[in-house]
Write an enzyme that holds these catalytic residues in place. Structure first.
Site, PDB file in Angstrom:
ATOM      1  CD  GLN A  14      86.672 -31.535 100.446  1.00 54.47           C
ATOM      2  OE1 GLN A  14      87.594 -30.741  99.238  1.00 54.47           O
ATOM      3  NE2 GLN A  14      86.459 -33.136  99.963  1.00 54.47           N
ATOM      4  CE1 TYR A  35      85.004 -36.157 105.931  1.00 57.43           C
ATOM      5  CE2 TYR A  35      85.081 -38.270 104.613  1.00 57.43           C
ATOM      6  CZ  TYR A  35      85.267 -37.044 104.662  1.00 57.43           C
ATOM      7  OH  TYR A  35      86.397 -36.670 103.594  1.00 57.43           O
ATOM      8  CD  GLU A  72      88.681 -37.882 101.501  1.00 54.76           C
ATOM      9  OE1 GLU A  72      87.920 -38.098 101.786  1.00 54.76           O
ATOM     10  OE2 GLU A  72      89.331 -38.266 100.830  1.00 54.76           O
ATOM     11  CG  ASN A 126      89.443 -41.193  97.952  1.00 55.93           C
ATOM     12  OD1 ASN A 126      90.411 -40.615  98.393  1.00 55.93           O
ATOM     13  ND2 ASN A 126      88.137 -41.446  97.327  1.00 55.93           N
ATOM     14  CD  GLU A 127      87.143 -42.470 100.918  1.00 53.76           C
ATOM     15  OE1 GLU A 127      86.315 -42.278 100.295  1.00 53.76           O
ATOM     16  OE2 GLU A 127      86.649 -42.022 101.909  1.00 53.76           O
ATOM     17  CD  GLU A 141      86.545 -35.012  96.193  1.00 55.68           C
ATOM     18  OE1 GLU A 141      86.370 -35.042  97.145  1.00 55.68           O
ATOM     19  OE2 GLU A 141      86.243 -35.527  94.926  1.00 55.68           O
ATOM     20  CG  ASN A 148      84.142 -40.485  95.959  1.00 55.91           C
ATOM     21  OD1 ASN A 148      85.429 -41.340  97.177  1.00 55.91           O
ATOM     22  ND2 ASN A 148      82.819 -39.893  96.840  1.00 55.91           N
TER      23      ASN A 148
END
Ligand code: AHR
Length: 506
Positions: free
Chosen positions: A354, A243, A291, A171-172, A26, A71
């Protein structure tokens, strides 16, 4: 403690899509700048890509990388990231409060992927953008020539189309932190129309809709139901993110995290099946777990000192979320990958988040060294040796309860049969803080010729990390605790450790 692992050659879960061993880059912190791209570095190539970092990545035989966010994409204009570098605008990125020069952009990423033999997975902005931006970037990337956007790519020096197959649509979008957050209905409708437009260009694209940001979201799992109800026939995968943290240093609880992870995957699979049945559809949607990782060593500090403050200066590539991972994190990663292998019938893509410097598998020093974090190694063994068909294992071992799960087997395991090479690879994690586990294997129609390889990851200090001053504190060691006796594999796995075992079949 005793254990028994039973497997039958024809009792398989699914064929493993190598893309479950993917990762994520990212425009965040030093992932790109000083991570994969640092033209002034002594090991930079003619494109400014760090060759030392590329080597660590190619060692992983990395199949796919998601880019450029996260993000970051939700207020990103892809057009800023192409064309002559000196003409690219510098923008303020709202996600990470960073000054983005766009010096490294879309075409540089594709060149980097070609050099590292990686399939690109490109994420598009559905926060501030929509159909128009999506169809333009697709035409820019994938159309051969003879149209405005494809000719612009050629003018930028890229004659051949990039042929990007995998596209993440937003994304999200359920997260209040997301620029352009949407309700499930708004997002589901938008995604459906974006996907339909993209398919008019190429019906064979692989399109990924963003599921919940995690199973902890208050809208989960209704979010999944509603977005799928609005987009089921237009998309191919639903994205899951997760996460893990170990702030309280509760080892037994932390290492049981893949039990709720299994529930998360099972629930989303059930939701897919529910919507499929409701729509009387023939289509099978798969999971892209794009992710996942431990994320806690630097998270609070970075957020409090940085994101929550009004900055007058928007720095370029500040060091953010540069977690240094310990033994427990490596063990957790081993169990997560086992869960992915054990769900290979439905889970076809996954991206460790990542890859470099940001919650990273690989860390770098500006103008200096690069090194592997502890979590690099379980990904390495699975990516190199975990390709083939996953075997359904019956693991008999003592169990325990933690504050997040019950019936947690002390031994976590997965196994992959590679029929071309006539081998089976086992990936084992002993979660016990106190006891080693005796290993007994009951294998049917899998006659063992010999043991090819066995590696052990463990350490007397469970909190030790690989750092720039000590980059090899945790590395896999040759293991000798497993043997072939009278055609049977027997041995043991020490407490709090990971073993990779590979055997040749007769
Ligand atoms: O990987 C870091 C961030 O975590 C990503 O940008 C976002 O998608 C997630 O919340």
């Amino acid at each position: 403690m005793k254990s028994q692992i039973t497997a039958i050659k024809d009792y398989t879960i699914g064929s493993i899509d190598k893309r479950i061993y993917g990762s994520f880059l990212e425009h965040l912190g030093r992932a790109i700048y000083e991570g994969i791209y640092e033209p002034e570095h002594p090991k930079a190539d003619e494109n400014g890509f760090r060759k030392d970092v590329m080597e660590l990545i190619t060692d992983l035989n990395m199949p796919a990388v998601r880019y450029p966010g996260g993000n970051y994409i939700s207020s990103f204009n892809w057009e800023d990231s192409v064309g002559p570098i000196e003409s690219r605008p510098t923008r303020l990125d709202l996600a990470w409060k960073t000054r983005e020069t766009n010096e490294f952009g879309l075409n540089e990423f594709i060149t980097w992927c070609k050099k590292t033999n990686i399939e690109p997975m490109y994420a598009i902005n559905l926060g501030t953008k929509g159909i128009d931006s999506a169809r333009n970037v697709l035409e820019y990337c994938n159309h051969p020539s003879g149209s405005y956007w494809s000719d612009l790519r050629i003018k930028h020096g890229y004659k051949d189309p990039h042929n990007i197959k995998m596209w993440c649509l937003g994304n999200e979008m359920d997260g209040e932190w997301q620029v352009g957050q949407k309700t499930a209905y708004e997002y589901g409708r938008l995604v459906n129309e974006v996907a339909k437009s993209m398919r008019k260009f190429d019906s064979s694209l692989e399109l990924i809709v963003a599921g919940s940001s995690s199973d902890m979201m208050s809208t989960y799992p209704d979010w999944e139901r509603e977005i799928l109800e609005n987009s089921y026939e237009s998309i191919d995968y639903i994205a899951l993110h997760k996460y893990w943290t170990n702030y309280e240093k509760k080892t037994s609880s932390y290492l049981s995290s893949n039990i709720p992870l299994q529930d998360y995957i099972t629930t989303v699979e059930g939701t897919i099946n529910y919507v499929k049945a409701k729509k009387r559809s023939k289509k099978n949607i798969k999971i892209s777990f794009d992710e996942w990782n431990p994320w806690y060593h630097t998270r609070e500090i970075a957020t409090q000192n940085y994101l929550d403050n009004n900055l007058s200066d928007w720095p370029k590539a500040p060091p953010l979320y540069e977690d240094m991972y310990n033994l427990l994190d490596a063990l957790l990663v081993g169990t997560v990958i086992n869960t992915f292998i054990n769900n290979s019938h439905i889970l076809k893509i996954a991206c460790m988040a990542q890859l470099v410097n940001v919650i990273p598998a690989i860390s770098t020093v500006k103008n200096g060294i690069s090194w592997r974090q502890s979590i690099y190694y379980p990904l390495y063994f699975a990516s190199i040796y975990g390709r083939g068909v996953s075997l359904k294992l019956k693991v008999d071992v003592a169990e325990y309860s933690s504050d997040i799960a019950d019936n947690i087997p002390y031994l976590d395991a997965s196994a992959v049969l590679n029929e071309e090479e006539n081998t089976v690879s086992f990936f084992l994690v002993n979660r016990s803080e106190n006891e080693s586990i005796d290993l007994n294997f009951n294998l049917y129609n899998l006659e063992i010729k010999n043991i090819l390889d066995q590696k052990l990851i463990t350490h007397s200090d469970i909190y030790v990390s690989n750092t720039k001053d000590n980059p090899s504190a945790i590395i896999p060691q040759d293991n000798k605790s497993i043997s072939l006796i009278d055609k049977k594999i027997i041995g043991s796995i020490p407490k709090l450790s990971y073993i990779f075992l590979r055997v040749k079949l007769l």
